[in-house]
Design an enzyme around this catalytic site. Sequence first.
Site, PDB file in Angstrom:
ATOM      1  CD  GLN A 244      -6.082  -3.797   2.747  1.00 43.86           C
ATOM      2  OE1 GLN A 244      -6.019  -4.322   1.636  1.00 43.86           O
ATOM      3  NE2 GLN A 244      -5.058  -3.828   3.592  1.00 43.86           N
TER       4      GLN A 244
ATOM      5  CG  MET B 179      -1.906  -1.184   1.145  1.00 44.17           C
ATOM      6  SD  MET B 179      -3.435  -0.929   2.049  1.00 44.17           S
ATOM      7  CE  MET B 179      -2.826  -0.686   3.689  1.00 44.17           C
TER       8      MET B 179
ATOM      9  CG  HIS C 208       8.533   0.334   6.087  1.00 43.65           C
ATOM     10  ND1 HIS C 208       8.804  -1.019   6.057  1.00 43.65           N
ATOM     11  CD2 HIS C 208       7.203   0.435   6.376  1.00 43.65           C
ATOM     12  CE1 HIS C 208       7.710  -1.696   6.352  1.00 43.65           C
ATOM     13  NE2 HIS C 208       6.713  -0.831   6.528  1.00 43.65           N
TER      14      HIS C 208
ATOM     15  N   GLY D  12      11.203  -2.676   5.507  1.00 40.85           N
ATOM     16  CA  GLY D  12      10.468  -3.946   5.496  1.00 40.85           C
ATOM     17  C   GLY D  12       9.994  -4.269   4.082  1.00 40.85           C
ATOM     18  CG  HIS D  13       6.918  -1.875   2.256  1.00 42.08           C
ATOM     19  ND1 HIS D  13       6.806  -0.716   3.003  1.00 42.08           N
ATOM     20  CD2 HIS D  13       5.709  -2.480   2.329  1.00 42.08           C
ATOM     21  CE1 HIS D  13       5.567  -0.634   3.485  1.00 42.08           C
ATOM     22  NE2 HIS D  13       4.883  -1.696   3.102  1.00 42.08           N
TER      23      HIS D  13
ATOM     24  CB  ILE E 266      12.547  -5.326   8.338  1.00 41.54           C
ATOM     25  CG1 ILE E 266      12.812  -6.320   7.203  1.00 41.54           C
ATOM     26  CG2 ILE E 266      13.711  -4.375   8.527  1.00 41.54           C
ATOM     27  CD1 ILE E 266      14.015  -7.217   7.394  1.00 41.54           C
TER      28      ILE E 266
HETATM   29  P1  AMP Z   1       1.470  -2.981   3.439  1.00 36.42           P
HETATM   30  O1  AMP Z   1       2.037  -1.931   2.563  1.00 36.42           O
HETATM   31  O2  AMP Z   1       1.401  -2.616   4.876  1.00 36.42           O
HETATM   32  O3  AMP Z   1       0.191  -3.566   2.895  1.00 36.42           O
HETATM   33  O4  AMP Z   1       2.517  -4.178   3.409  1.00 36.42           O
HETATM   34  C1  AMP Z   1       2.929  -4.759   2.197  1.00 36.42           C
HETATM   35  C2  AMP Z   1       3.740  -5.989   2.491  1.00 36.42           C
HETATM   36  O5  AMP Z   1       4.872  -5.632   3.275  1.00 36.42           O
HETATM   37  C3  AMP Z   1       2.972  -7.045   3.306  1.00 36.42           C
HETATM   38  O6  AMP Z   1       3.289  -8.337   2.807  1.00 36.42           O
HETATM   39  C4  AMP Z   1       3.510  -6.843   4.694  1.00 36.42           C
HETATM   40  O7  AMP Z   1       3.432  -8.006   5.496  1.00 36.42           O
HETATM   41  C5  AMP Z   1       4.940  -6.478   4.410  1.00 36.42           C
HETATM   42  N1  AMP Z   1       5.548  -5.764   5.541  1.00 36.42           N
HETATM   43  C6  AMP Z   1       5.048  -4.694   6.205  1.00 36.42           C
HETATM   44  N2  AMP Z   1       5.875  -4.340   7.214  1.00 36.42           N
HETATM   45  C7  AMP Z   1       6.906  -5.214   7.199  1.00 36.42           C
HETATM   46  C8  AMP Z   1       8.078  -5.380   7.993  1.00 36.42           C
HETATM   47  N3  AMP Z   1       8.354  -4.579   9.024  1.00 36.42           N
HETATM   48  N4  AMP Z   1       8.925  -6.389   7.682  1.00 36.42           N
HETATM   49  C9  AMP Z   1       8.652  -7.217   6.644  1.00 36.42           C
HETATM   50  N5  AMP Z   1       7.577  -7.108   5.848  1.00 36.42           N
HETATM   51  C10 AMP Z   1       6.708  -6.126   6.126  1.00 36.42           C
END
Ligand code: AMP
Length: 286
Positions: free
Chosen positions: A57, A26, A30, A32-33, A173
Amino acid sequence: MKIVHSISELRAQLRGQLRTAFVPTMGNLHEGHLSLMRLAANHGDPVVASIFVNRLQFGPNEDFDKYPRTLDDDITKLEKEGVYVLFAPDEREMYPVPQDYRISPPQDLGDILEGEFRPGFFIGVTTVVMKLFQCVQPQVSVFGKKDYQQLMIIRRMCSQFSIPTEIIPAETIRESDGLAMSSRNRYLSTDERLEAVWLSKTLHQVADRIRQGQASTRITVDDVVEIESAAKQILNHRGWRTDYISVRRRSDLKAPQAQDLAEPNQLVVLAASRCGATRLIDNLEI
Ligand code: AMP
């Protein structure tokens, strides 16, 4: 990096590709992404990312309108990672007519934990992921363990619908103090950001107590319930408002039975709690 906004442009870019690796997000990217992009590159080529804030969602009182949208910064980050295509549709492209066909996860997985506190959340997630998979047709797709229940629901959806996409899990992460990275962390004030570390700290305390109990071979189902409620109290006494802190089986997210407690590597502790106005989620495998 090719930036495409329409499904037809996306399909044209990916025609003939047989090993596409896809990372849906979305945005407000960061580390993590970005770790997901790197993992995707190890499993396929080209890497395709999507950025779409999925209204389906979000509940009526949730943060859809204020969810951070930082497309220009995100593009710079994805370019550095060597992502081949960014699919960034607007709402009219994804939902030109009301999306009244929905994917509905089974209640025993979709209506517990996050699903209990965010009714309809997983219907929104699975519906958009199904739709994105139709657009990208990836061979592999990477999802973070940060959203542990989401990862499990997507895996089962692919299995039940015979979707030929392998789901790859990615480790969470964290910031240096242990806080799981999240786009929502930016809602935290300076004081709240310091306090936020208590979520992962508390999960570690739960994991340590369970492991100690397992090492002494005496831990019971009642002990687990006591450990969960003590953890909830710790956070709530610090001013958090906790939706759940639950120890579950990794295999199906059900509460563990006595035999599950006897074996190692079977459990996960998951939590959702509000620090100030910001709802944070995290989990730890035990
Ligand atoms: P989002 O943008 O929040 O929908 O997340 C997109 C993807 O990034 C999803 O598969 C999340 O599980 C993953 N994600 C979000 N935060 C982290 C993180 N800190 N470490 C690893 N993956 C993450």
